[in-house]
Enzyme design. Structure first.
Site, PDB file in Angstrom:
ATOM      1  N   LYS A  22      75.296  27.575  51.861  1.00 35.55           N
ATOM      2  CA  LYS A  22      74.704  28.694  52.208  1.00 35.55           C
ATOM      3  C   LYS A  22      73.318  28.803  52.778  1.00 35.55           C
ATOM      4  CE  LYS A  22      72.716  31.572  49.155  1.00 35.55           C
ATOM      5  NZ  LYS A  22      71.317  32.140  49.347  1.00 35.55           N
ATOM      6  N   ASN A  23      72.508  28.043  52.192  1.00 31.87           N
ATOM      7  CA  ASN A  23      71.056  27.953  52.549  1.00 31.87           C
ATOM      8  C   ASN A  23      70.870  26.918  53.635  1.00 31.87           C
ATOM      9  OD1 ASN A  23      70.670  30.007  50.748  1.00 31.87           O
ATOM     10  ND2 ASN A  23      69.530  28.625  49.304  1.00 31.87           N
ATOM     11  N   ARG A  92      67.574  38.717  52.888  1.00 36.03           N
ATOM     12  CA  ARG A  92      66.172  38.444  53.373  1.00 36.03           C
ATOM     13  C   ARG A  92      66.036  37.238  54.308  1.00 36.03           C
ATOM     14  NH1 ARG A  92      62.058  39.674  50.113  1.00 36.03           N
ATOM     15  NH2 ARG A  92      61.171  37.597  50.778  1.00 36.03           N
ATOM     16  N   CYS A 116      62.439  41.770  46.034  1.00 32.49           N
ATOM     17  CA  CYS A 116      63.747  41.622  45.361  1.00 32.49           C
ATOM     18  C   CYS A 116      63.746  41.354  44.086  1.00 32.49           C
ATOM     19  CB  CYS A 116      64.363  40.456  46.187  1.00 32.49           C
ATOM     20  SG  CYS A 116      64.197  38.717  45.826  1.00 32.49           S
ATOM     21  N   ARG A 121      58.179  37.907  46.732  1.00 37.49           N
ATOM     22  CA  ARG A 121      58.603  37.090  48.126  1.00 37.49           C
ATOM     23  C   ARG A 121      58.280  37.543  49.329  1.00 37.49           C
ATOM     24  NH1 ARG A 121      64.916  35.953  47.389  1.00 37.49           N
ATOM     25  NH2 ARG A 121      64.434  34.326  48.614  1.00 37.49           N
ATOM     26  N   PRO A 122      57.063  37.546  49.622  1.00 37.36           N
ATOM     27  CA  PRO A 122      56.104  37.739  50.856  1.00 37.36           C
ATOM     28  C   PRO A 122      56.425  36.651  51.912  1.00 37.36           C
ATOM     29  CG  PRO A 122      54.576  37.015  49.366  1.00 37.36           C
ATOM     30  CD  PRO A 122      55.806  37.106  48.513  1.00 37.36           C
ATOM     31  N   VAL A 123      56.146  37.126  53.212  1.00 37.44           N
ATOM     32  CA  VAL A 123      56.482  36.250  54.255  1.00 37.44           C
ATOM     33  C   VAL A 123      55.051  35.977  55.054  1.00 37.44           C
ATOM     34  CG1 VAL A 123      59.188  36.663  54.578  1.00 37.44           C
ATOM     35  CG2 VAL A 123      57.443  38.026  55.742  1.00 37.44           C
ATOM     36  N   ASP A 124      54.252  36.025  54.241  1.00 39.99           N
ATOM     37  CA  ASP A 124      52.695  35.851  55.111  1.00 39.99           C
ATOM     38  C   ASP A 124      52.830  34.559  55.696  1.00 39.99           C
ATOM     39  OD1 ASP A 124      52.776  35.162  52.218  1.00 39.99           O
ATOM     40  OD2 ASP A 124      50.897  34.259  52.522  1.00 39.99           O
ATOM     41  N   GLN A 125      53.239  33.253  55.094  1.00 36.36           N
ATOM     42  CA  GLN A 125      53.317  32.161  55.676  1.00 36.36           C
ATOM     43  C   GLN A 125      54.109  31.872  57.068  1.00 36.36           C
ATOM     44  OE1 GLN A 125      50.976  29.930  54.268  1.00 36.36           O
ATOM     45  NE2 GLN A 125      50.536  31.714  53.013  1.00 36.36           N
ATOM     46  N   ASP A 304      67.317  27.253  41.908  1.00 35.88           N
ATOM     47  CA  ASP A 304      68.794  27.757  42.216  1.00 35.88           C
ATOM     48  C   ASP A 304      69.618  27.327  41.098  1.00 35.88           C
ATOM     49  OD1 ASP A 304      67.552  29.152  44.393  1.00 35.88           O
ATOM     50  OD2 ASP A 304      68.518  28.145  45.952  1.00 35.88           O
ATOM     51  N   ILE A 326      58.702  28.429  40.441  1.00 33.17           N
ATOM     52  CA  ILE A 326      58.804  29.113  42.174  1.00 33.17           C
ATOM     53  C   ILE A 326      58.912  30.460  42.127  1.00 33.17           C
ATOM     54  CG2 ILE A 326      60.259  28.744  44.353  1.00 33.17           C
ATOM     55  CD1 ILE A 326      59.477  26.136  43.294  1.00 33.17           C
ATOM     56  N   ARG A 396      77.958  36.971  47.784  1.00 31.12           N
ATOM     57  CA  ARG A 396      76.877  36.754  48.784  1.00 31.12           C
ATOM     58  C   ARG A 396      77.061  35.072  48.950  1.00 31.12           C
ATOM     59  NH1 ARG A 396      71.267  39.245  48.029  1.00 31.12           N
ATOM     60  NH2 ARG A 396      71.223  37.848  50.114  1.00 31.12           N
TER      61      ARG A 396
HETATM   62  N1  EPU Z   1      56.171  32.547  49.559  1.00 32.62           N
HETATM   63  C1  EPU Z   1      55.033  33.514  49.747  1.00 32.62           C
HETATM   64  N2  EPU Z   1      54.897  33.496  51.128  1.00 32.62           N
HETATM   65  C2  EPU Z   1      55.686  33.078  51.986  1.00 32.62           C
HETATM   66  C3  EPU Z   1      56.869  32.563  51.651  1.00 32.62           C
HETATM   67  C4  EPU Z   1      56.942  31.814  50.452  1.00 32.62           C
HETATM   68  O1  EPU Z   1      54.071  33.580  48.802  1.00 32.62           O
HETATM   69  O2  EPU Z   1      55.407  33.440  53.171  1.00 32.62           O
HETATM   70  C5  EPU Z   1      56.389  32.226  48.072  1.00 32.62           C
HETATM   71  C6  EPU Z   1      57.658  32.875  47.419  1.00 32.62           C
HETATM   72  O3  EPU Z   1      57.403  34.338  47.215  1.00 32.62           O
HETATM   73  C7  EPU Z   1      58.089  32.000  46.412  1.00 32.62           C
HETATM   74  C8  EPU Z   1      57.638  30.620  46.840  1.00 32.62           C
HETATM   75  O4  EPU Z   1      56.715  30.868  47.825  1.00 32.62           O
HETATM   76  O5  EPU Z   1      57.357  32.428  45.285  1.00 32.62           O
HETATM   77  C9  EPU Z   1      58.986  29.774  47.473  1.00 32.62           C
HETATM   78  O6  EPU Z   1      59.582  30.698  48.365  1.00 32.62           O
HETATM   79  P1  EPU Z   1      60.567  29.987  49.526  1.00 32.62           P
HETATM   80  O7  EPU Z   1      59.977  30.673  50.877  1.00 32.62           O
HETATM   81  O8  EPU Z   1      60.553  28.663  49.485  1.00 32.62           O
HETATM   82  O9  EPU Z   1      61.867  30.701  49.118  1.00 32.62           O
HETATM   83  P2  EPU Z   1      62.805  31.462  50.360  1.00 32.62           P
HETATM   84  O10 EPU Z   1      62.865  30.489  51.747  1.00 32.62           O
HETATM   85  O11 EPU Z   1      62.712  32.811  50.513  1.00 32.62           O
HETATM   86  C10 EPU Z   1      64.806  29.755  49.916  1.00 32.62           C
HETATM   87  C11 EPU Z   1      66.289  29.776  49.463  1.00 32.62           C
HETATM   88  C12 EPU Z   1      66.250  30.416  47.972  1.00 32.62           C
HETATM   89  C13 EPU Z   1      65.651  29.511  47.181  1.00 32.62           C
HETATM   90  C14 EPU Z   1      64.317  29.248  47.505  1.00 32.62           C
HETATM   91  C15 EPU Z   1      63.459  28.132  46.735  1.00 32.62           C
HETATM   92  C16 EPU Z   1      67.341  30.678  51.631  1.00 32.62           C
HETATM   93  C17 EPU Z   1      67.921  31.480  52.431  1.00 32.62           C
HETATM   94  N3  EPU Z   1      67.016  30.983  50.564  1.00 32.62           N
HETATM   95  O12 EPU Z   1      64.220  31.049  49.803  1.00 32.62           O
HETATM   96  O13 EPU Z   1      67.580  30.649  47.704  1.00 32.62           O
HETATM   97  O14 EPU Z   1      65.628  30.093  45.897  1.00 32.62           O
HETATM   98  O15 EPU Z   1      64.152  29.014  49.135  1.00 32.62           O
HETATM   99  O16 EPU Z   1      64.119  27.006  46.792  1.00 32.62           O
HETATM  100  O17 EPU Z   1      67.286  29.289  52.012  1.00 32.62           O
HETATM  101  C18 EPU Z   1      69.565  31.341  46.347  1.00 32.62           C
HETATM  102  O18 EPU Z   1      70.342  30.713  47.302  1.00 32.62           O
HETATM  103  O19 EPU Z   1      70.037  32.055  45.578  1.00 32.62           O
HETATM  104  C19 EPU Z   1      68.209  31.504  46.647  1.00 32.62           C
HETATM  105  C20 EPU Z   1      67.369  32.492  46.205  1.00 32.62           C
END
Ligand code: EPU
Length: 416
Positions: A22-23, A92, A116, A121-125, A304, A326, A396
């Site tokens: 999926k990911n 997301r 969620c 889970r912000p996207v600031d980065q 995960d 995480i 999902r």
């Molecule tokens: N974070 C920030 N700012 C950002 C991005 C991330 O603060 O801009 C924080 C997040 O809040 C979290 C940490 O950094 O605490 C790591 O988050 P990451 O961005 O790595 O997670 P993601 O990319 O949103 C993906 C997978 C998740 C998986 C995580 C960690 C996809 C579509 N989703 O999420 O998958 O848990 O990486 O490995 O690739 C799942 O499949 O059940 C799932 C949740």
């Protein structure tokens, strides 16, 4: 709303075929936005999230042809550079259209995802990286508006390791002017799978699989063919199911080298694991032993897989501690596992589990994708009947899970 009815206690035996990840599939589908040519994908899993992503991409004007596990994408006619709130709030990963859209079209409007079930889970980065590459970004009425004539290569050091953040910036960098260096990049195999497709599309990327990705931007990308890697989390989930219920199952189309830490933990729990190039055999005849671990970024123990191992620890011999590093709120399954008779307490980011002799079936509620998987595992090992509500979470991210489990002897059925 669909529910799963599981009669626990059956030993599992036979073969299960693992689907595409999926990911990996989700960012890879978004890479179709980066070119006007055709991107031909195989091993695409049948999942609700994939359907949602394809719906979004179609809305943007991407041509999608799907047949079985293959998907052909053509981005010639993409003209709607927007991911609306209705889509992003249900998935997301829709944020992954941001990088490709700004890179190829110089513009994007993507809804902010919001919180969620597993954390804020912000996207600031993602935003910080695109800004560093010269994008002008404003946040207005819940939407990220990004504009750039052409992104410029630069050095980006993210504050933390982010999987989709790395993927977004990587896709953006492929079409930027000059060299982009992504430091502190996520090393997850799904990021590498995306990078390999991008290279096949003409991108110039060094350091694939490492935490430093160096990208020389090109003027345009072309079409390519790619098979999505096998899903290591689906693999790990079935391994835990056999470890908890007992049995002898061979997982086909599975890869061991992307699941090392989880496999080590299963061995520590007493599970017998043998493997070849693309298969893993799991045998379990005894009660599992409790295993302690903390989740970290790849190649550490995957967040995960945390919930599924918690289900296993619930019925294990001895006590264990599971620390989630995480996500701040990824223990929603604890209350539900306790409803089945588990003995789990939470102290901050650590769950303290005392293994019990047996779980007893009960009605429970799924709260997120991996929490749902942990309830399935617990129910397979429990005595009596468990009814799991809200299994749309499971749909999902797992490809026909109940079919795969019933084929190896589980008493599991979907009820309306
Ligand atoms: N974070 C920030 N700012 C950002 C991005 C991330 O603060 O801009 C924080 C997040 O809040 C979290 C940490 O950094 O605490 C790591 O988050 P990451 O961005 O790595 O997670 P993601 O990319 O949103 C993906 C997978 C998740 C998986 C995580 C960690 C996809 C579509 N989703 O999420 O998958 O848990 O990486 O490995 O690739 C799942 O499949 O059940 C799932 C949740």
């Amino acid at each position: 709303m669909d529910k799963l009815l599981i009669q626990g206690g059956n030993r599992l035996a036979g073969e299960i075929s693992i689907s595409g990840a999926k990911n990996a599939a989700l960012p890879i589908l978004c890479a179709g936005l980066l070119t006007a040519d055709t991107v031909q994908l195989s091993n695409v899993p049948h999942l609700q999230d994939v359907a949602t992503m394809l719906k979004l991409l179609r809305q943007m004007g991407l041509r999608v042809e799907q047949e079985g596990n293959t998907v052909a994408l053509n981005g010639r006619a993409v003209d709607k550079l927007e991911a609306p709130y209705e889509m992003v709030k249900t998935m997301r990963a829709a944020i992954l259209v941001l990088g490709p859209l700004v890179a190829r079209f110089g513009e994007a409007k993507v809804s902010l995802p919001g919180g969620c079930a597993i954390g804020s889970r912000p996207v600031d980065q993602h935003i910080k990286g695109l800004q560093a590459m010269g994008a002008e970004i404003t946040i207005e009425a819940g939407y990220i508006h990004a504009k750039a004539k052409r992104l410029k290569g630069t050095r980006v050091v993210t504050d933390m390791i982010t999987v989709t953040g790395t993927e977004n910036l990587l896709m953006a960098a492929t079409l930027a002017d000059g060299e982009t260096v992504l430091e502190n990049a996520a090393r997850e195999p799904e990021v590498a799978d995306l990078a390999n497709l991008l290279v096949a599309m003409g991108a110039r990327i060094d350091g694939i699989g490492s935490d430093r990705l160096v990208v020389q931007g090109v003027e345009q990308l072309h079409g390519a063919s790619h098979a999505v890697i096998s899903d290591r989390i689906e693999t790990g989930t079935f391994l835990c199911a056999v470890a908890a219920a007992g049995g002898d199952v061979t997982l086909k189309n599975a890869r061991t080298n992307i699941l090392d830490v989880a496999l080590d933990k299963l061995r520590e729990a007493g599970v017998i694991i043998t493997s070849g190039d693309n298969w893993i055999r799991v045998q379990m005849a005894a009660r599992p032993k409790a295993v302690t671990f903390r989740t970290t970024e790849y190649p550490g123990f995957p967040t995960d897989m945390q919930a599924q191992f918690m289900a296993l620890n619930s019925i294990a011999e001895g006590g264990s501690r599971v620390t989630e590093t995480i996500f701040e709120n990824r223990f929603m399954h604890v209350q539900e596992l306790n409803r089945l008779g588990a003995s789990i307490g939470i102290e901050g980011h650590t769950a303290i589990i005392q293994g019990v002799d047996k779980l007893v079936g009960a009605p429970v509620m799924a709260t997120d994708l991996r929490a749902s998987a942990s309830l399935v595992i617990a129910a397979l090992a429990a005595q009596g009947e468990t009814l799991i509500d809200r299994i749309y979470h499971l749909d999902r991210g797992y490809d026909r899970m109940e079919e795969k489990l019933s084929a190896v002897g589980a008493d599991i059925r979907r009820v309306k």
